[in-house]
Design a protein around this motif. Structure first.
Motif, short mmCIF file in Angstrom:
data_model
loop_
_atom_site.label_atom_id
_atom_site.label_comp_id
_atom_site.label_asym_id
_atom_site.label_seq_id
_atom_site.Cartn_x
_atom_site.Cartn_y
_atom_site.Cartn_z
N GLY A 229 13.31 1.58 2.46
CA GLY A 229 13.13 2.57 3.21
C GLY A 229 11.75 2.24 4.09
O GLY A 229 11.54 2.30 5.22
N SER A 230 10.98 1.27 3.33
CA SER A 230 9.81 0.89 3.73
C SER A 230 9.90 -0.17 4.94
O SER A 230 8.94 -0.47 5.73
CB SER A 230 8.77 0.54 2.98
OG SER A 230 9.01 -0.69 2.20
N LYS A 231 11.11 -0.91 4.73
CA LYS A 231 11.60 -1.98 5.54
C LYS A 231 12.06 -1.70 6.93
O LYS A 231 12.07 -2.21 8.07
CB LYS A 231 12.28 -3.08 4.77
CG LYS A 231 11.69 -3.41 3.75
CD LYS A 231 10.58 -4.54 4.02
CE LYS A 231 11.11 -5.76 4.48
NZ LYS A 231 9.85 -6.75 4.83
N SER B 211 2.08 2.55 -6.87
CA SER B 211 3.19 2.81 -5.89
C SER B 211 3.18 2.15 -4.73
O SER B 211 4.08 1.77 -4.37
CB SER B 211 3.29 4.36 -5.90
OG SER B 211 3.40 5.06 -7.20
N ALA B 212 2.12 2.16 -4.08
CA ALA B 212 2.09 1.62 -2.75
C ALA B 212 2.23 0.02 -2.81
O ALA B 212 2.89 -0.49 -1.86
CB ALA B 212 0.62 1.74 -2.04
N CYS B 213 1.83 -0.60 -4.10
CA CYS B 213 1.99 -2.18 -4.18
C CYS B 213 3.45 -2.36 -4.41
O CYS B 213 4.26 -3.11 -3.80
CB CYS B 213 1.29 -2.44 -5.45
SG CYS B 213 -0.56 -2.92 -4.93
N ARG B 214 4.19 -1.40 -5.17
CA ARG B 214 5.55 -1.46 -5.56
C ARG B 214 6.58 -1.38 -4.43
O ARG B 214 7.59 -2.01 -4.29
CB ARG B 214 5.99 -0.60 -6.76
CG ARG B 214 5.34 -1.18 -8.10
CD ARG B 214 5.54 0.07 -9.14
NE ARG B 214 7.12 0.10 -9.35
CZ ARG B 214 7.72 -0.74 -10.43
NH1 ARG B 214 6.97 -1.43 -10.92
NH2 ARG B 214 9.13 -0.63 -10.61
N ALA B 215 5.98 -0.44 -3.47
CA ALA B 215 6.85 -0.34 -2.23
C ALA B 215 6.77 -1.47 -1.23
O ALA B 215 7.81 -1.44 -0.51
CB ALA B 215 6.22 1.01 -1.46
N ALA B 216 5.78 -2.30 -1.35
CA ALA B 216 5.53 -3.51 -0.68
C ALA B 216 6.40 -4.68 -1.54
O ALA B 216 6.00 -5.89 -1.08
CB ALA B 216 4.19 -4.19 -0.42
N GLY B 217 7.06 -4.28 -2.69
CA GLY B 217 7.58 -5.44 -3.50
C GLY B 217 6.50 -6.31 -4.26
O GLY B 217 6.83 -7.34 -4.59
N ALA B 218 5.56 -5.68 -4.42
CA ALA B 218 4.61 -6.23 -5.40
C ALA B 218 4.15 -5.19 -6.47
O ALA B 218 4.91 -4.51 -6.77
CB ALA B 218 3.19 -6.68 -4.61
N ASP B 219 2.88 -5.73 -7.35
CA ASP B 219 2.28 -4.62 -8.14
C ASP B 219 0.99 -5.01 -8.17
O ASP B 219 0.38 -5.84 -7.57
CB ASP B 219 3.06 -5.01 -9.59
CG ASP B 219 3.03 -3.86 -10.34
OD1 ASP B 219 2.09 -3.00 -10.25
OD2 ASP B 219 4.01 -3.69 -11.30
N LEU B 220 -0.11 -4.07 -9.08
CA LEU B 220 -1.17 -4.24 -9.11
C LEU B 220 -1.53 -5.59 -9.87
O LEU B 220 -0.86 -6.15 -10.64
CB LEU B 220 -1.85 -3.12 -9.81
CG LEU B 220 -2.10 -1.74 -9.10
CD1 LEU B 220 -2.63 -0.75 -10.36
CD2 LEU B 220 -2.87 -1.95 -8.05
N VAL B 221 -2.57 -6.35 -9.44
CA VAL B 221 -3.02 -7.53 -9.81
C VAL B 221 -3.06 -7.76 -11.29
O VAL B 221 -3.73 -6.61 -11.90
CB VAL B 221 -4.07 -8.25 -9.12
CG1 VAL B 221 -5.48 -7.27 -9.41
CG2 VAL B 221 -4.33 -9.79 -9.47
N VAL B 222 -2.40 -8.65 -11.91
CA VAL B 222 -2.59 -8.98 -13.25
C VAL B 222 -3.75 -10.29 -13.39
O VAL B 222 -3.25 -11.14 -12.86
CB VAL B 222 -1.36 -9.13 -14.15
CG1 VAL B 222 -1.77 -9.78 -15.41
CG2 VAL B 222 -0.54 -7.95 -14.05
#
Length: 395
Positions: free
Chosen positions: A159-161, A6-17
């Protein structure tokens, strides 16, 4: 693991693949802590033995595997440094570090726009406008519209921005209590719980603003001045096609060129300082630098790179110019330099085309063909220097 995601997605990312050894080796040079574990985007949903990446694809048998052991009692995967980077399963609620991966697509957004999951966002906070003014300003950008939302995750990312109350494109101007985004779609069911329609205050409360701090959408008076957010898809068309434009001289062999327009556009967007337009000549596409000037050439086409909608230009696409109207009468020429203050060179005067003027202002014409020649009107492609200004969002 899921809180980390969730923290990654809030920054426009995702956990690494991690699907290849090259990425694994790259990460091994960045993970120095020998006592630390980091979540990656691999897990077993609902206790299923099949591992799945966070992008929805299954972990295939032919993919590189860096497991040291497989603990069937745990369902989420971490990586850690043990004289080399290795993977192991861990309890999903364990407190671990994590590695986020941001999609490498930011250059498809105009300069000053923020990328997130395939879309670009321009946060306009310095010049609040009424709702209609905000809509007009957003649509001056190519492929853009006033903010429309597709998910609660998107709303959380905004909201994070920034924290303020922004105009969105949601409104019920056409039919009371039937809300649609200006982009054409209706409110997604997942967002309905955060939408508060004001049925008490009355008045022209047809336009919806988003409080990014609380995540609440509220209809309010369209005449109020508010900050606003513009949104466009990363895949929106960047190039304006203008037929009948070309170079003053011969094409330079040193210009980067290709046989495919899509490939030329990708290269041009990837190097904005060196490429301002694309020339189509003799079935090849040439990348043109900003220093090159284009002129009328009926046998070639130029694709001008611009972030502005047709007719708009300047910083923040704030200048609108009506296209030059040309009036053509084949076989006629003129010695005048301008018509109605418009340079004759903006139209194809060699073909008898001059800027359209009121009858009292038409410059002297010298007939070389019968006066009964058919008349027609057309929009002329204007020669222009290839130089563009990409406005940054105000701080």
């Amino acid at each position: 693991m899921f809180e980390s995601r969730s923290a990654c997605r809030a920054a426009g990312a995702d956990l690494v693949v991690i699907r290849d050894r090259d990425k694994h080796e790259f990460l091994s040079t960045r993970v120095y802590c020998s006592d630390c574990s980091y979540w990656i985007g691999l897990f077993s949903p609902s206790g299923d033995p099949q591992l799945v990446w966070v992008d929805g694809s299954q972990f295939a048998e032919d993919e590189p595997s860096f497991f040291t052991d497989v603990d069937e009692q745990h369902y989420c995967v971490v990586m850690e440094q043990r004289a080399g980077l290795v993977w192991k399963k861990e309890a999903c609620d364990a407190l671990q570090g994590y590695v986020c991966e941001m999609p490498n697509t930011g250059y498809h957004c105009p300069e000053g726009w923020d990328p997130w999951h395939g879309s670009c966002y321009l946060l306009q906070t310095s010049t609040p406008l009424p709702w209609t003014g905000a809509l007009d300003m957003c649509r001056a950008y190519r492929g853009a519209d006033l903010l429309y939302l597709n998910s609660t995750e998107e709303k959380a990312w905004l909201g994070s921005k920034v924290s303020d109350s922004f105009w969105t494109g949601l409104n019920d101007i056409e039919t009371e209590s039937r809300f649609f985004w200006t982009a054409g779609n209706s409110l997604h069911p997942s967002l309905a719980a955060d939408f508060h329609e004001d049925r008490v205050s009355g008045g022209p409360r047809d336009c919806v603003s988003l409080d990014t701090l609380t995540g609440i959408l509220t209809d309010t008076d369209c005449r109020l001045h508010r900050p606003y957010i513009c949104k466009r898809n990363e895949s929106a068309e960047w190039f304006e096609e203008v037929s009948g434009q070309g170079l003053e001289g011969a094409v330079v062999d040193a210009f980067v060129n290709t046989e495919e327009l899509a490939q030329a556009e990708e290269r041009c967007l990837g190097d904005r300082q060196a490429c301002a337009a694309i020339l189509l000549q003799d079935s090849r596409y040439y990348l043109l630098p900003p220093s090159v000037r284009t002129v009328h050439n009926p046998s070639t086409t130029v694709y001008f790179r611009t972030e502005c909608s047709a007719g708009y230009s300047g910083a923040q696409c704030s200048v609108f110019t009506e296209p030059v109207q040309c009036d053509c009468k084949p076989g006629f020429i003129t010695t005048a330099q301008k018509a109605c203050g418009v340079p004759v060179s903006l139209c194809d005067s060699s073909a008898g085309c001059l800027p359209a003027c009121p009858a009292s202002n038409v410059p002297a014409r010298h007939p070389t063909a019968p006066a009964t020649s058919p008349r027609m009107s057309l929009l002329c492609a204007q020669p222009r220097p290839i130089s563009w200004h990409f406005a940054r969002a105000p701080p």
